[in-house]
Design a protein around this motif. Structure first.
Motif, PDB file in Angstrom:
ATOM      1  N   PRO A  55      24.239  -4.430  51.129  1.00  0.00           N
ATOM      2  CA  PRO A  55      23.581  -5.141  50.032  1.00  0.00           C
ATOM      3  C   PRO A  55      24.611  -6.021  49.315  1.00  0.00           C
ATOM      4  CG  PRO A  55      24.075  -2.887  49.363  1.00  0.00           C
ATOM      5  CD  PRO A  55      24.642  -3.059  50.747  1.00  0.00           C
ATOM      6  N   ASN A  56      24.304  -7.291  49.177  1.00  0.00           N
ATOM      7  CA  ASN A  56      25.257  -8.225  48.548  1.00  0.00           C
ATOM      8  C   ASN A  56      24.485  -9.193  47.668  1.00  0.00           C
ATOM      9  OD1 ASN A  56      28.346  -9.120  49.065  1.00  0.00           O
ATOM     10  ND2 ASN A  56      27.094 -10.916  48.638  1.00  0.00           N
ATOM     11  N   PRO A  57      24.210  -8.796  46.410  1.00  0.00           N
ATOM     12  CA  PRO A  57      23.341  -9.628  45.557  1.00  0.00           C
ATOM     13  C   PRO A  57      23.924 -11.021  45.332  1.00  0.00           C
ATOM     14  CG  PRO A  57      24.462  -7.936  44.253  1.00  0.00           C
ATOM     15  CD  PRO A  57      24.715  -7.616  45.699  1.00  0.00           C
ATOM     16  N   ARG A  58      23.043 -12.004  45.477  1.00  0.00           N
ATOM     17  CA  ARG A  58      23.496 -13.391  45.351  1.00  0.00           C
ATOM     18  C   ARG A  58      23.396 -13.882  43.915  1.00  0.00           C
ATOM     19  NH1 ARG A  58      20.543 -18.421  48.136  1.00  0.00           N
ATOM     20  NH2 ARG A  58      22.209 -19.968  47.969  1.00  0.00           N
ATOM     21  N   PHE A  59      22.405 -13.383  43.181  1.00  0.00           N
ATOM     22  CA  PHE A  59      22.183 -13.849  41.807  1.00  0.00           C
ATOM     23  C   PHE A  59      22.218 -12.679  40.829  1.00  0.00           C
ATOM     24  CE2 PHE A  59      20.028 -17.056  44.451  1.00  0.00           C
ATOM     25  CZ  PHE A  59      20.770 -18.160  44.065  1.00  0.00           C
ATOM     26  N   GLU A  60      22.475 -13.016  39.589  1.00  0.00           N
ATOM     27  CA  GLU A  60      22.556 -12.024  38.522  1.00  0.00           C
ATOM     28  C   GLU A  60      21.273 -11.200  38.477  1.00  0.00           C
ATOM     29  OE1 GLU A  60      23.984 -13.817  35.015  1.00  0.00           O
ATOM     30  OE2 GLU A  60      23.467 -12.142  33.716  1.00  0.00           O
ATOM     31  N   PRO A  61      21.394  -9.831  38.530  1.00  0.00           N
ATOM     32  CA  PRO A  61      20.185  -9.003  38.593  1.00  0.00           C
ATOM     33  C   PRO A  61      19.336  -9.120  37.315  1.00  0.00           C
ATOM     34  CG  PRO A  61      22.174  -7.735  39.128  1.00  0.00           C
ATOM     35  CD  PRO A  61      22.622  -9.039  38.569  1.00  0.00           C
ATOM     36  N   LYS A  62      18.096  -8.619  37.434  1.00  0.00           N
ATOM     37  CA  LYS A  62      17.194  -8.632  36.279  1.00  0.00           C
ATOM     38  C   LYS A  62      17.345  -7.379  35.420  1.00  0.00           C
ATOM     39  CE  LYS A  62      13.399 -11.543  37.962  1.00  0.00           C
ATOM     40  NZ  LYS A  62      13.121 -12.337  36.758  1.00  0.00           N
ATOM     41  N   GLY A  63      18.095  -6.406  35.909  1.00  0.00           N
ATOM     42  CA  GLY A  63      18.293  -5.161  35.162  1.00  0.00           C
ATOM     43  C   GLY A  63      19.374  -4.343  35.853  1.00  0.00           C
ATOM     44  N   GLU A  64      19.434  -3.041  35.521  1.00  0.00           N
ATOM     45  CA  GLU A  64      20.456  -2.197  36.144  1.00  0.00           C
ATOM     46  C   GLU A  64      20.367  -2.291  37.664  1.00  0.00           C
ATOM     47  OE1 GLU A  64      21.950   2.439  36.488  1.00  0.00           O
ATOM     48  OE2 GLU A  64      20.210   1.974  35.258  1.00  0.00           O
ATOM     49  N   TYR A  65      21.503  -2.457  38.286  1.00  0.00           N
ATOM     50  CA  TYR A  65      21.544  -2.699  39.725  1.00  0.00           C
ATOM     51  C   TYR A  65      21.775  -1.402  40.484  1.00  0.00           C
ATOM     52  CZ  TYR A  65      23.218  -4.390  44.241  1.00  0.00           C
ATOM     53  OH  TYR A  65      23.389  -4.604  45.580  1.00  0.00           O
ATOM     54  N   HIS A  66      20.973  -1.197  41.537  1.00  0.00           N
ATOM     55  CA  HIS A  66      21.152  -0.064  42.445  1.00  0.00           C
ATOM     56  C   HIS A  66      21.606  -0.636  43.789  1.00  0.00           C
ATOM     57  CE1 HIS A  66      20.102   3.259  45.155  1.00  0.00           C
ATOM     58  NE2 HIS A  66      20.073   4.039  44.088  1.00  0.00           N
ATOM     59  N   PRO A  67      22.461   0.093  44.532  1.00  0.00           N
ATOM     60  CA  PRO A  67      22.941  -0.457  45.806  1.00  0.00           C
ATOM     61  C   PRO A  67      21.830  -0.818  46.783  1.00  0.00           C
ATOM     62  CG  PRO A  67      24.265   1.441  45.181  1.00  0.00           C
ATOM     63  CD  PRO A  67      23.144   1.348  44.192  1.00  0.00           C
ATOM     64  N   PHE A  68      20.627  -0.275  46.603  1.00  0.00           N
ATOM     65  CA  PHE A  68      19.531  -0.639  47.502  1.00  0.00           C
ATOM     66  C   PHE A  68      18.958  -2.030  47.230  1.00  0.00           C
ATOM     67  CE2 PHE A  68      18.084   4.037  48.309  1.00  0.00           C
ATOM     68  CZ  PHE A  68      19.034   4.150  49.322  1.00  0.00           C
ATOM     69  N   ASP A  69      19.358  -2.656  46.109  1.00  0.00           N
ATOM     70  CA  ASP A  69      18.667  -3.870  45.674  1.00  0.00           C
ATOM     71  C   ASP A  69      19.183  -5.175  46.298  1.00  0.00           C
ATOM     72  OD1 ASP A  69      17.247  -2.251  43.944  1.00  0.00           O
ATOM     73  OD2 ASP A  69      18.491  -2.714  42.197  1.00  0.00           O
ATOM     74  N   GLY A  70      20.442  -5.181  46.727  1.00  0.00           N
ATOM     75  CA  GLY A  70      21.084  -6.465  47.036  1.00  0.00           C
ATOM     76  C   GLY A  70      20.552  -7.154  48.281  1.00  0.00           C
ATOM     77  N   ASP A  71      20.783  -8.468  48.334  1.00  0.00           N
ATOM     78  CA  ASP A  71      20.414  -9.231  49.536  1.00  0.00           C
ATOM     79  C   ASP A  71      21.219  -8.730  50.727  1.00  0.00           C
ATOM     80  OD1 ASP A  71      18.827 -11.688  48.382  1.00  0.00           O
ATOM     81  OD2 ASP A  71      20.547 -11.389  47.057  1.00  0.00           O
ATOM     82  N   GLY A  72      20.558  -8.604  51.873  1.00  0.00           N
ATOM     83  CA  GLY A  72      21.259  -8.155  53.072  1.00  0.00           C
ATOM     84  C   GLY A  72      22.330  -9.143  53.493  1.00  0.00           C
ATOM     85  N   LYS A 123      12.324  -6.903  46.334  1.00  0.00           N
ATOM     86  CA  LYS A 123      12.786  -7.775  47.420  1.00  0.00           C
ATOM     87  C   LYS A 123      12.810  -7.045  48.756  1.00  0.00           C
ATOM     88  CE  LYS A 123      16.119 -10.634  46.533  1.00  0.00           C
ATOM     89  NZ  LYS A 123      17.446 -10.981  46.022  1.00  0.00           N
ATOM     90  N   ASP A 124      12.146  -7.599  49.737  1.00  0.00           N
ATOM     91  CA  ASP A 124      12.232  -7.107  51.118  1.00  0.00           C
ATOM     92  C   ASP A 124      13.530  -7.715  51.667  1.00  0.00           C
ATOM     93  OD1 ASP A 124      11.979  -6.465  53.759  1.00  0.00           O
ATOM     94  OD2 ASP A 124       9.930  -7.202  53.976  1.00  0.00           O
ATOM     95  N   SER A 125      14.637  -6.936  51.568  1.00  0.00           N
ATOM     96  CA  SER A 125      15.975  -7.525  51.667  1.00  0.00           C
ATOM     97  C   SER A 125      16.641  -7.381  53.019  1.00  0.00           C
ATOM     98  CB  SER A 125      16.866  -6.876  50.606  1.00  0.00           C
ATOM     99  OG  SER A 125      16.944  -5.474  50.869  1.00  0.00           O
ATOM    100  N   ALA A 126      16.071  -6.583  53.939  1.00  0.00           N
ATOM    101  CA  ALA A 126      16.676  -6.374  55.274  1.00  0.00           C
ATOM    102  C   ALA A 126      18.134  -5.929  55.151  1.00  0.00           C
ATOM    103  CB  ALA A 126      16.555  -7.644  56.113  1.00  0.00           C
ATOM    104  N   ASN A 127      18.460  -5.147  54.115  1.00  0.00           N
ATOM    105  CA  ASN A 127      19.869  -4.889  53.792  1.00  0.00           C
ATOM    106  C   ASN A 127      20.408  -3.545  54.269  1.00  0.00           C
ATOM    107  OD1 ASN A 127      18.920  -2.884  52.079  1.00  0.00           O
ATOM    108  ND2 ASN A 127      19.455  -3.930  50.181  1.00  0.00           N
ATOM    109  N   THR A 128      19.641  -2.763  55.054  1.00  0.00           N
ATOM    110  CA  THR A 128      20.018  -1.362  55.239  1.00  0.00           C
ATOM    111  C   THR A 128      20.600  -1.058  56.612  1.00  0.00           C
ATOM    112  OG1 THR A 128      18.154  -0.848  53.779  1.00  0.00           O
ATOM    113  CG2 THR A 128      19.183   0.999  54.945  1.00  0.00           C
ATOM    114  N   ASP A 129      19.908  -1.441  57.658  1.00  0.00           N
ATOM    115  CA  ASP A 129      20.312  -1.038  59.004  1.00  0.00           C
ATOM    116  C   ASP A 129      20.379  -2.267  59.893  1.00  0.00           C
ATOM    117  OD1 ASP A 129      21.035   0.734  61.005  1.00  0.00           O
ATOM    118  OD2 ASP A 129      18.994   1.440  61.394  1.00  0.00           O
ATOM    119  N   VAL A 130      21.084  -2.141  61.015  1.00  0.00           N
ATOM    120  CA  VAL A 130      21.133  -3.196  62.017  1.00  0.00           C
ATOM    121  C   VAL A 130      21.243  -2.531  63.381  1.00  0.00           C
ATOM    122  CG1 VAL A 130      23.651  -3.477  61.698  1.00  0.00           C
ATOM    123  CG2 VAL A 130      22.300  -5.305  62.755  1.00  0.00           C
TER     124      VAL A 130
END
Ligand SMILES: [Fe+2]
Length: 485
Positions: A55-72, A123-130
């Motif tokens: 997970p690698n968030p591109r923009f400033e989050p809308k609230g407390e950030y959890h590692p599951f939230d970031g852009d893949g 966000k459906d972020s595709a950030n977890t597995d490959v």
């Protein structure tokens, strides 16, 4: 509009929690590096690509950030004839492209919203597995979304892959499994409404061939599954959303140790009625290592969560639920046996002494008998994997381990890379990123899989820190050669 990122150690400041600062601070650039300095030697018989999702968030989050939230974001290390090229690139999901247009965060995190809320979309972020499939690197999301295909060499996003799904609004969870003998891909999907789970099969070209509902007793948060040559193993652990919180639009995870953990064994193309459930003591499993058949039995080895305990030794289910939701991993190696003829089953801890997780193995053996696994050694500190280790999963014997610095190193999920002309299951290498938070030294490390304890045979010094992430895979040359990019 968000401000441009200025401080790489805290690009969004410190108000969104610890997972967007310091070691966790997201990267702001996509890079390609070649011909970096090497200590030791890159093995001549190591060919293929190591891919790691994060997970690698591109923009400033809308609230407390959890590692599951970031852009893949994928990081790759492509070994070809002794040459190494390293890359990182965001997965261009539909959500990423939407925010690219607006140049700001349009989605909410799991601390603020639930999947399916229209007023606060997640966000459906595709950030977890490959995982490598049908010539592409397929990226998936832990809450089940649309899989995105990525070129495993250039990391260019090839697009969403609805062909794996039976209809556009169904999904695929992280931790689908590829049978490298038949090329088929097996996956599960899950949600908060009856029947709560679905099971799917796609052929070697990625076209869905089978999808059936799997009825669970209620909403669950399964994270992984397993396959054997003829069966798939679906998970029903007593971890679920608190209904009251869910009705109020919030995430609250409940763990109930008085309920059974159930593993459902279904023939690969079985209908919903053909699943057989086996009951075990109540526990949670984030990650499976592998599974296979032995006579009438199905065997599964996995990393099983240690439940939190009260001072008197009784189970602390609230504490366990908090650990799961905060990604505090305290897991041990376990083996599960299920006899399809007699209906008997058993479970056994293989090594009570070490906290190990994020496993890998020789993926050619997915669904077939494997003997060796490569895992991370856990620090109680969240998401810090302080070293790597190797196990014999038949005996539970720890066969070697390595860390540059147990107090300061952050390893990525290690993957086994078979040597060219592989002669034994562990003939090959183990590849992982390693960051030292004291020296700020970032390396890609390559180990001899038959002797982890001698340390890396090659260290590649990298100019950019790689933040902690989630899952990785190894794609072999024959998987890359069939790529569709
Ligand atoms: Fe996972």
């Amino acid at each position: 509009m968000n401000q441009p990122i200025k401080d790489p150690d805290a690009p969004f400041g410190h108000k969104y929690g610890p997972f967007v600062t310091d070691v966790f601070a997201p990267l702001t650039e996509e890079e390609t590096y070649a011909d970096l300095p090497v200590i030791g030697e890159i093995p001549a018989d190591l060919n293929g690509v190591y891919l790691r999702n994060s997970p690698n968030p591109r923009f400033e989050p809308k609230g407390e950030y959890h590692p599951f939230d970031g852009d893949g974001m994928l990081h790759s290390a492509h070994f070809e004839n002794g040459r190494l090229v390293l890359r990182n690139k965001w997965v261009r999901t539909d959500a990423w492209q939407h925010e690219d247009t607006t140049q700001g965060a349009e989605y909410w995190g799991i601390r603020q919203t639930l999947k399916g809320r229209e007023d606060q979309p997640i966000k459906d972020s595709a950030n977890t597995d490959v995982i490598g499939h049908a010539g592409a690197a397929l990226t998936t999301w832990y809450l089940a979304g649309v899989p995105y295909a990525v070129d495993p060499i250039t990391l260019e996003t090839l697009g969403p892959r609805y062909n794996y799904l039976d209809k556009p609004d169904s999904g695929m969870s992280a931790h689908c499994k590829v049978d490298e003998v038949t090329g088929e891909l097996m996956y599960f999907d899950y949600g908060d409404h009856w029947p709560y789970m679905w099971y799917g099969v796609a052929d070697a070209q990625g076209e869905i061939t089978h999808r059936v509902p799997i009825e669970l007793p209620g909403n669950r948060l399964p994270h992984d599954m397993a396959i054997t040559e003829h069966y798939s193993i679906l998970h029903d652990h007593p971890v679920f959303h608190d209904e009251e919180a869910r009705a109020a639009g919030r995430h609250k995870i409940v763990f109930d140790s008085t309920m059974a953990s159930r593993l459902g064994v279904i023939p690969r193309k079985g209908d919903a009625a053909s699943i057989r459930w086996f009951e075990f003591s109540g526990a949670f499993i984030y990650h499976v290592i592998n599974a296979w058949e032995e006579g009438d039995e199905v065997i599964m080895v996995a990393c099983r969560y240690q439940p939190a305990k009260n001072a008197d030794g009784s189970f602390n289910d609230v504490g366990t639920a908090k650990m799961i939701s905060r990604l505090v991993m305290d897991a041990r190696l376990w083996r599960y046996r299920m006899n399809l003829k007699t209906g008997e089953c058993s479970e056994a801890c293989l090594d009570p002494d070490f906290n190990v997780e994020f496993p890998s193995y020789d993926s050619r053996l997915t669904g077939r008998k494997s003997e060796f696994a490569y895992l991370v050694d856990h620090d109680p500190k969240i998401l810090r994997w302080r070293g790597i280790c190797k196990y014999n999963t038949d005996t539970g014997e720890r066969l070697g381990a390595w860390s540059d610095d147990l107090d300061h190193c952050w390893y990525s999920e290690p993957w086994f890379a078979p040597a060219d002309h592989q002669k034994a299951e562990d003939h090959g290498y183990v590849v992982a990123f390693a960051y030292n938070d004291e020296t700020r030294n970032q390396e890609l490390q390559v180990f001899d899989a038959q002797d982890l304890s001698q340390g890396p045979v090659a260290r590649i010094k990298m100019p950019t820190r790689i933040p902690p992430g989630f899952h990785a895979c190894w794609m072999k040359p024959e998987q890359i050669q069939s790529r569709v990019g």
